[in-house]
Design a protein around this motif. Structure first.
Motif, PDB file in Angstrom:
ATOM      1  N   ARG A  15     -66.929  46.108 -91.483  1.00 23.66           N
ATOM      2  CA  ARG A  15     -67.382  46.833 -90.293  1.00 23.66           C
ATOM      3  C   ARG A  15     -68.768  47.435 -90.522  1.00 23.66           C
ATOM      4  N   PHE A  18     -71.419  44.706 -90.624  1.00 30.44           N
ATOM      5  CA  PHE A  18     -71.673  44.164 -89.296  1.00 30.44           C
ATOM      6  C   PHE A  18     -72.596  45.069 -88.494  1.00 30.44           C
ATOM      7  N   ILE A  19     -72.295  46.365 -88.491  1.00 35.96           N
ATOM      8  CA  ILE A  19     -73.139  47.261 -87.700  1.00 35.96           C
ATOM      9  C   ILE A  19     -74.518  47.419 -88.333  1.00 35.96           C
ATOM     10  N   CYS A  22     -76.388  44.536 -86.990  1.00 36.13           N
ATOM     11  CA  CYS A  22     -76.768  44.815 -85.600  1.00 36.13           C
ATOM     12  C   CYS A  22     -77.922  45.805 -85.532  1.00 36.13           C
ATOM     13  N   ALA A  43     -72.390  45.608 -78.971  1.00 39.96           N
ATOM     14  CA  ALA A  43     -71.439  44.906 -79.839  1.00 39.96           C
ATOM     15  C   ALA A  43     -71.257  45.657 -81.156  1.00 39.96           C
ATOM     16  N   VAL A  47     -67.692  47.810 -82.339  1.00 42.75           N
ATOM     17  CA  VAL A  47     -67.010  47.524 -83.604  1.00 42.75           C
ATOM     18  C   VAL A  47     -67.113  48.720 -84.560  1.00 42.75           C
ATOM     19  N   TRP A  50     -65.217  52.360 -83.713  1.00 40.27           N
ATOM     20  CA  TRP A  50     -63.772  52.443 -83.542  1.00 40.27           C
ATOM     21  C   TRP A  50     -63.113  53.493 -84.437  1.00 40.27           C
TER      22      TRP A  50
END
Length: 620
Positions: A15, A18-19, A22, A43, A47, A50
């Motif tokens: 997680r 991924f961020i 981004c 997006a 994610v 959360w």
């Protein structure tokens, strides 16, 4: 490093990566067509946010303010005004900081994990004429266990067959191996070194010495000391302050960017995360060096103590008499006198007689047989040794002994006569522990006052205090008088840490602000105490005080530092000097710095037995 990252939850790591991707794409793509940046940013936020949303929802349900809730407000506000990069940066930093916090807390728990996994999972149990492999948890008191050379002794018990040497440093702190043979008591957590031994289990599992240590450390690490509750309240206040500052900023400036910067820059994560980490790491460091703290609150109490109170016998001294000097008349050697006295005392059960026999054997002298042994209470013993009528005792039994006082008034004289003629005197004393002098010196160097309370006579107590440099002495006290002395000191405004070992110390240990028991002391003393010095080495006391004070300094530094960074950052953000991105960097940067400050207490390696002989002031 590989082992370190293996502890990270893969979902959390994925997680965060991924961020982060981004965030990088958003930073590089700020000149892309309009829909691209919001789509990529949304997006990443969906994610990444959360876990933050879930924690914030729990806080709302329980009507409490937290940093997760304030950060979620900042993220949503930044996204609402199109500050996509700021929203992503905050989320990335929050997730990365949580991973760092988890790693630090895991390292702080390593001491407990190390303790729990040290004992073998299976043992060899003797049943009839054969041995069976049995899970350690199924062993019952009374069963016979076989421990091979190099094996770890899994229970407290007594050797019934075989002989060997055992490394008991993990339990008693004794640096040298001890000989064990039939009848020797052994402890769980010791290492059998040379020969195979058969042990009858007496205390197993949580009832063993090792089990009690594990449970005490477990409870201490899970407890919440007062400083932790203070940290939680302060963190909540800082969040309210940040939100209030944001409202004032918006009403004054009508500038959404400055308002969001105020919310972003303020944070109490350094306090909220750093405080439990400092307490946990301090308890772990103390456990690895030879002591255990039963509760985090006791660690905090010790850090505020201004007076260390000591019992004498068994605490500052070894608690058993030893030969300190031998004086003879002309024509008699010290060896000859010692052999006569030891032979006469060979059947004695009196501690002085047993000490004389032990000293003779330690000198390699033969302890010959005796006949017609007679014990005369309050006077001494008499026996026939090699045809001579030998007496060993006080001047009532040996009336022609000199009337000189024992050296320094702290020794007991055992006079010896042969065929009714005085031949010499053996002086015995309860010897001062080797670690006592250094410990008292180090405590004084820290500015702590020392007090000795004892049931022993005034002359002996004053002599011991003078030799050690103890500040104050109360002698000739019964247990209830010791308790009264503790209460009087507390009433005078002193914060006391009491160190003792005996049954008569238990009430005083319980009434002191912090009770510290010697590991070699009685069960009731250890149960009444808040901290136990496993090795009975007073250098471990100094080390424990040092770590407790250091933990408090780190927590206080984090308190002051967090408040200072928040107030300065909020002021700069309100005046538009700090933008949202820089505010996010400052927030997470300060949080990381305070967490790492607490992590300095985490023990990076096992403390060797010889390390505890260093001065506590030299320990990092």
């Amino acid at each position: 490093m590989r082992g370190l990252w293996s502890r990270v939850d893969r979902g959390d790591l994925a997680r965060t990566l991924f961020i982060a991707a981004c965030t990088a794409a958003t930073a590089l793509g700020l000149t892309w067509p309009w829909p691209t940046v919001p789509v990529v940013a949304l997006a990443g936020l969906i994610v990444g946010c959360w876990p933050i949303v879930m924690e914030a929802w729990e806080d709302i349900r329980h009507r409490r303010m937290s940093m997760e809730l304030s950060m979620l407000i900042a993220i949503v506000a930044a996204a609402a005004i199109g500050e996509w990069l700021t929203a992503l940066l905050i989320t990335t930093f929050v997730l990365a900081a949580e991973i760092l916090e988890d790693l630090s807390m895991d390292r702080g728990r390593d001491a407990l994990t190390d303790l729990m996994t040290f004992l073998p999972q299976t043992v060899q149990v003797r049943v009839g004429g054969e041995t069976r492999t049995t899970p350690l948890g199924e062993v019952q008191p009374g069963q016979l266990l076989v421990v091979a050379p190099g094996g770890r002794i899994p229970v407290d018990g007594v050797v019934v067959a075989g002989q060997s040497t055992a490394d008991q440093s993990r339990i008693t702190g004794e640096s040298l191996p001890v000989d064990i043979t039939v009848g020797s008591e052994v402890f769980a957590g010791s290492i059998n070194q040379v020969g195979a031994v058969e042990i009858r289990a007496e205390r197993v599992g949580a009832d063993s010495s090792y089990g009690r240590i594990v449970e005490a450390v477990r409870q201490a690490q899970s407890s919440e000391p007062p400083v932790q509750r203070l940290a939680d309240r302060l963190a909540a206040y800082l969040v309210y302050l940040a939100l209030t500052g944001a409202v004032v900023t918006f009403l004054t400036t009508r500038d959404w960017t400055a308002t969001i910067s105020v919310v972003v820059v303020a944070g109490a994560c350094g306090i909220a995360a750093g405080t439990p980490l400092a307490v946990l790491a301090a308890i772990a460091r103390i456990a690895r060096s030879g002591a255990f703290v039963k509760d985090g609150a006791h660690l905090e109490a010790l850090s505020t103590a201004d007076t260390i109170v000591f019992d004498k016998t068994g605490t500052l001294t070894t608690g058993s008499p030893s030969v300190v000097d031998i004086r003879t008349v002309d024509g008699i050697t010290t060896e000859a006198l010692l052999m006569l006295a030891a032979a006469a005392e060979s059947y004695s059960e009196h501690p002085l007689g047993q000490a004389i026999v032990a000293h003779a054997r330690a000198q390699g002298l033969p302890v010959g047989p005796s006949e017609h042994f007679t014990y005369q209470p309050g006077q001494g013993v008499s026996a026939t040794v090699a045809g001579k009528k030998v007496a060993a005792g006080n001047r009532t039994l040996v009336p022609d002994a000199p009337e000189t006082l024992p050296a320094q008034g702290i020794a007991t004289a055992v006079h010896v006569s042969a065929n009714e003629g005085y031949v010499g005197t053996i002086l015995l004393a309860d010897v001062i522990r080797d670690s006592a002098r250094r410990s008292i010196t180090d405590l004084h160097r820290r500015g702590l006052r020392t007090l000795m309370i004892t049931g022993d006579q005034e002359m002996t107590a004053q002599a011991v205090a003078a030799e050690l440099g103890i500040d104050d002495v109360r002698a000739g006290l019964l247990p209830d008088q010791k308790l009264a002395a503790i209460d009087a000191e507390r009433a005078a405004g002193h914060t006391l840490a009491m160190v003792g070992d005996g049954v008569n110390d238990a009430p005083a240990l319980a009434h002191a602000d912090i009770g510290i028991a010697m590991g070699s002391g009685t069960d009731i003393a250890r149960e009444s105490a808040d901290i136990v010095l496993i090795s009975s080495d007073l250098n471990d006391l100094t080390h424990t005080v040092h770590v407790a004070c250091r933990a408090r300094r780190i927590v206080m530094f984090n308190f002051v530092g967090t408040i200072a960074v928040d107030l300065l950052g909020m002021g700069l953000a309100a005046f538009g000097i700090l933008g949202p991105v820089i505010a996010a960097i400052i927030h997470v940067g300060s949080e990381t710095a305070f967490i790492l400050n607490s992590a300095r207490l985490i023990p990076g390696r096992r403390v060797r037995i010889n390390d505890r002989n260093r001065s506590a002031s030299s320990i990092d």
